[in-house]
Design a protein around this motif. Structure first.
Motif, mmCIF file in Angstrom:
data_model
loop_
_atom_site.group_PDB
_atom_site.id
_atom_site.type_symbol
_atom_site.label_atom_id
_atom_site.label_comp_id
_atom_site.label_asym_id
_atom_site.label_seq_id
_atom_site.Cartn_x
_atom_site.Cartn_y
_atom_site.Cartn_z
ATOM 1 N N VAL A 29 0.837 -1.203 0.000
ATOM 2 C CA VAL A 29 0.000 0.000 0.000
ATOM 3 C C VAL A 29 0.869 1.249 0.000
ATOM 4 N N TYR A 30 1.884 1.277 0.840
ATOM 5 C CA TYR A 30 2.792 2.421 0.877
ATOM 6 C C TYR A 30 3.451 2.642 -0.485
ATOM 7 N N ALA A 31 3.952 1.560 -1.080
ATOM 8 C CA ALA A 31 4.618 1.680 -2.377
ATOM 9 C C ALA A 31 3.649 2.225 -3.424
ATOM 10 N N GLY A 32 2.428 1.736 -3.403
ATOM 11 C CA GLY A 32 1.422 2.245 -4.340
ATOM 12 C C GLY A 32 1.134 3.715 -4.126
ATOM 13 N N ASN A 33 1.015 4.107 -2.877
ATOM 14 C CA ASN A 33 0.776 5.523 -2.567
ATOM 15 C C ASN A 33 1.946 6.399 -3.011
ATOM 16 N N TYR A 34 3.160 5.917 -2.764
ATOM 17 C CA TYR A 34 4.338 6.684 -3.179
ATOM 18 C C TYR A 34 4.395 6.802 -4.702
ATOM 19 N N GLN A 42 8.036 3.231 -10.984
ATOM 20 C CA GLN A 42 7.522 1.870 -11.150
ATOM 21 C C GLN A 42 8.627 0.845 -10.925
ATOM 22 N N THR A 43 9.828 1.154 -11.340
ATOM 23 C CA THR A 43 10.973 0.262 -11.120
ATOM 24 C C THR A 43 11.204 0.048 -9.625
ATOM 25 N N GLN A 44 11.074 1.108 -8.848
ATOM 26 C CA GLN A 44 11.267 0.992 -7.402
ATOM 27 C C GLN A 44 10.118 0.216 -6.754
ATOM 28 N N VAL A 45 8.912 0.370 -7.274
ATOM 29 C CA VAL A 45 7.780 -0.435 -6.783
ATOM 30 C C VAL A 45 8.077 -1.911 -7.048
ATOM 31 N N THR A 46 8.639 -2.205 -8.194
ATOM 32 C CA THR A 46 9.009 -3.580 -8.528
ATOM 33 C C THR A 46 10.079 -4.094 -7.573
ATOM 34 N N GLN A 47 11.026 -3.247 -7.182
ATOM 35 C CA GLN A 47 12.051 -3.648 -6.211
ATOM 36 C C GLN A 47 11.408 -3.998 -4.871
ATOM 37 N N ALA A 51 11.273 -7.666 -3.079
ATOM 38 C CA ALA A 51 11.698 -7.853 -1.685
ATOM 39 C C ALA A 51 10.617 -8.571 -0.878
ATOM 40 N N ILE A 52 9.364 -8.248 -1.160
ATOM 41 C CA ILE A 52 8.253 -8.914 -0.468
ATOM 42 C C ILE A 52 8.222 -10.393 -0.824
ATOM 43 N N VAL A 53 8.362 -10.705 -2.095
ATOM 44 C CA VAL A 53 8.360 -12.103 -2.541
ATOM 45 C C VAL A 53 9.507 -12.871 -1.886
#
Length: 95
Positions: A29-34, A42-47, A51-53
């Motif tokens: 949620v935080y990544a989406g908001n950011y 988008q690349t950082q959201v993928t990072q 990390a979550i996976v």
């Protein structure tokens, strides 16, 4: 040296996930908001997602290992109890 807010936010999320400080759903949620606010790319959201996976896989592996170890302990305890019971039966039949 300049301060990079997007890098700071991305690393903060990843570190928080890896240290178990925030649940992975909240990090998503935080990544989406950011991303929506253009604070990260988008690349950082993928990072963050990667990390979550990786964190979930590590946790699953640790749980599987703990379960296997617990099963081995239970098996040894059962074997020991069976041996003690057999010895008690043998001693009682001698009397």
């Amino acid at each position: 040296m300049s301060f990079d807010l997007s890098e700071f936010l991305t690393e903060g999320l990843i570190d928080s996930i890896n240290n178990g400080l925030i649940p992975s759903d909240l990090a998503t949620v935080y990544a989406g908001n950011y991303l929506v606010k253009s604070l990260i790319t988008q690349t950082q959201v993928t990072q963050v997602s990667d990390a979550i996976v990786a964190y979930k896989a590590e946790q699953a592996e640790a749980e599987a290992k703990a379960s296997k170890e617990a099963q081995e302990v239970a098996t040894r305890a059962d074997s020991s109890l069976a041996a003690q019971t057999e010895a008690t039966v043998d001693n009682n039949s001698v009397q």
